[in-house]
Scaffold this active site. Sequence first.
Site, PDB file in Angstrom:
ATOM      1  N   HIS A 166      11.435 -78.470 -32.678  1.00 14.67           N
ATOM      2  CA  HIS A 166      11.417 -78.949 -31.275  1.00 14.67           C
ATOM      3  C   HIS A 166      12.575 -79.909 -30.997  1.00 14.67           C
ATOM      4  O   HIS A 166      12.477 -80.759 -30.118  1.00 14.67           O
ATOM      5  CB  HIS A 166      10.085 -79.633 -30.931  1.00 14.67           C
ATOM      6  N   SER A 287      40.774 -82.647 -22.278  1.00 14.57           N
ATOM      7  CA  SER A 287      40.464 -82.627 -20.853  1.00 14.57           C
ATOM      8  C   SER A 287      41.713 -83.017 -20.087  1.00 14.57           C
ATOM      9  O   SER A 287      42.473 -83.879 -20.527  1.00 14.57           O
ATOM     10  CB  SER A 287      39.342 -83.616 -20.561  1.00 14.57           C
ATOM     11  N   LYS A 293      38.648 -87.116 -24.321  1.00 13.08           N
ATOM     12  CA  LYS A 293      37.827 -85.947 -24.660  1.00 13.08           C
ATOM     13  C   LYS A 293      38.452 -85.039 -25.708  1.00 13.08           C
ATOM     14  O   LYS A 293      39.643 -84.801 -25.727  1.00 13.08           O
ATOM     15  CB  LYS A 293      37.576 -85.097 -23.397  1.00 13.08           C
ATOM     16  N   GLU A 300      31.651 -73.181 -27.592  1.00 10.90           N
ATOM     17  CA  GLU A 300      31.131 -72.975 -26.231  1.00 10.90           C
ATOM     18  C   GLU A 300      31.455 -71.578 -25.712  1.00 10.90           C
ATOM     19  O   GLU A 300      30.634 -70.902 -25.115  1.00 10.90           O
ATOM     20  CB  GLU A 300      31.699 -74.029 -25.272  1.00 10.90           C
TER      21      GLU A 300
END
Length: 466
Positions: A166, A287, A293, A300
């Site tokens: 979980h 970024s 970043k 992804e």
Amino acid sequence: MSKNNQQQNNSDKLWDGRFNQPTDAFVEAFTASVSFDRRLYRHDIMGSKAHAEMLAKVGVLTTQECQTIIQGLDAIADDIEAGHFEWSTKLEDVHMNIEARLTDKIGDTGKKLHTGRSRNDQVATDIRLYLRDEIKAVIAETKRLQHGILQLAQAHAKTIMPGFTHLQTAQPVTFGHHLLAWNEMLVRDVARFQDCLSRVNIMPLGAAALAGTSYPIDRAYTAELLGFDGITENSLDAVSDRDFVIEFVSAASILMMHLSRYSEELILWSSAQFNFVELSDSFCTGSSIMPQKKNPDVPELVRGKTGRVQGHLVSLLTLMKGQPLAYNKDNQEDKEPLFDTIDTIKSCLKVYADMMPNISVNRDSMRAAAAQGYSTATDLADYLVRKGIAFRDAHSVVGKSVAFGIEQQKDLSELTLTELQQFSDKISDDVFEVLTLEGSVAARNHIGGTAPEQVTAAVKRALKKI
Ligand code: ARG
């Protein structure tokens, strides 16, 4: 005006004998597949050469005709490879482009190649020959990724991290053990691709348009020349079956689902909040606005590309569900989803196999995270069971100890013996051994368990199986 009274309608078509009017220009483009099926050219030529040899063996072509055809086809393959071949939409697909060029090159003998076959069995054969090679390449790339995963698992047989259920800290595990779980998924993927290959490698050639052919063909001979493991049993099924494409894309969808799950974990783990791993700079991007970043774009994108492969599976199932036997033009729509699936999984496997050895692991963060969240609570319960308490009662004792720890803001291993003994008089000072992370993982020492010793042995077994 009937065609008999007019000149040719100026078409390049190989089938226009019964047509009086030229194809509408838009329809020509709409029905053509050459823009994408040209990638089958090598396998189309391979199939045609074997077909010609078979026709010569049974006496439908002379040896001389067969040789001329084979030389012509080889020359076309060279032209295509050298970029000298001009593909024509007017000639619709890869098959008719090559056949028409053959006749241009070698003259009327070229017109005999299509004897005893149809584009319907030809295209089914081409896809199978092509997919057979691609499956082998996919399996090889999957194995390369497995090597990368197993190498990292070996290096981290003892590295402790929190195991989750979980997404809540559950029990400590070794990072090597976690990576071995990734490997198991790929073991099944490879088995699925191999199983799929056994049904791909069956030859439909000889089914002709749908009913077979009246020529005395020798299908077993053609199959042997092409390295097929067998021949199809029924001509109607042979030209209409695309199960093997669906099976492949289904296996590919499951593979992508696995890569997507790896991606999800890598993305979480490389966040500042987890800080378990760092992907190498060469596999990340920045970024344009936020200078701090470093984004995990590769995982992804793999996660994102999973959607399109799963979409292709649905496209193909839907493509086939309404078709009566035998061949229908609908089937031309099988290629783009198949080709895109192959390109997508090959690129995702490649980027993953390249990325794995470049992942750096932050052992301290993993260990610190495992030390939080009462991950050794089950070990305390097991300890009490060994001291003669029933598991359900032990569960309750530990639950109360955890509640106390939360109140005191202390982990179980930080409670004193007296504090622990409030909940059970069976607890003595040997309890602290089981409350450590190392003690917890080492105790799970059986096949399939997380103990470092088991991880090392499992990596060895897994490497042997690849
Ligand atoms: N381009 C076609 C396809 O991909 C080849 C077979 C065409 N057959 C036909 N009868 N029109 O399916």
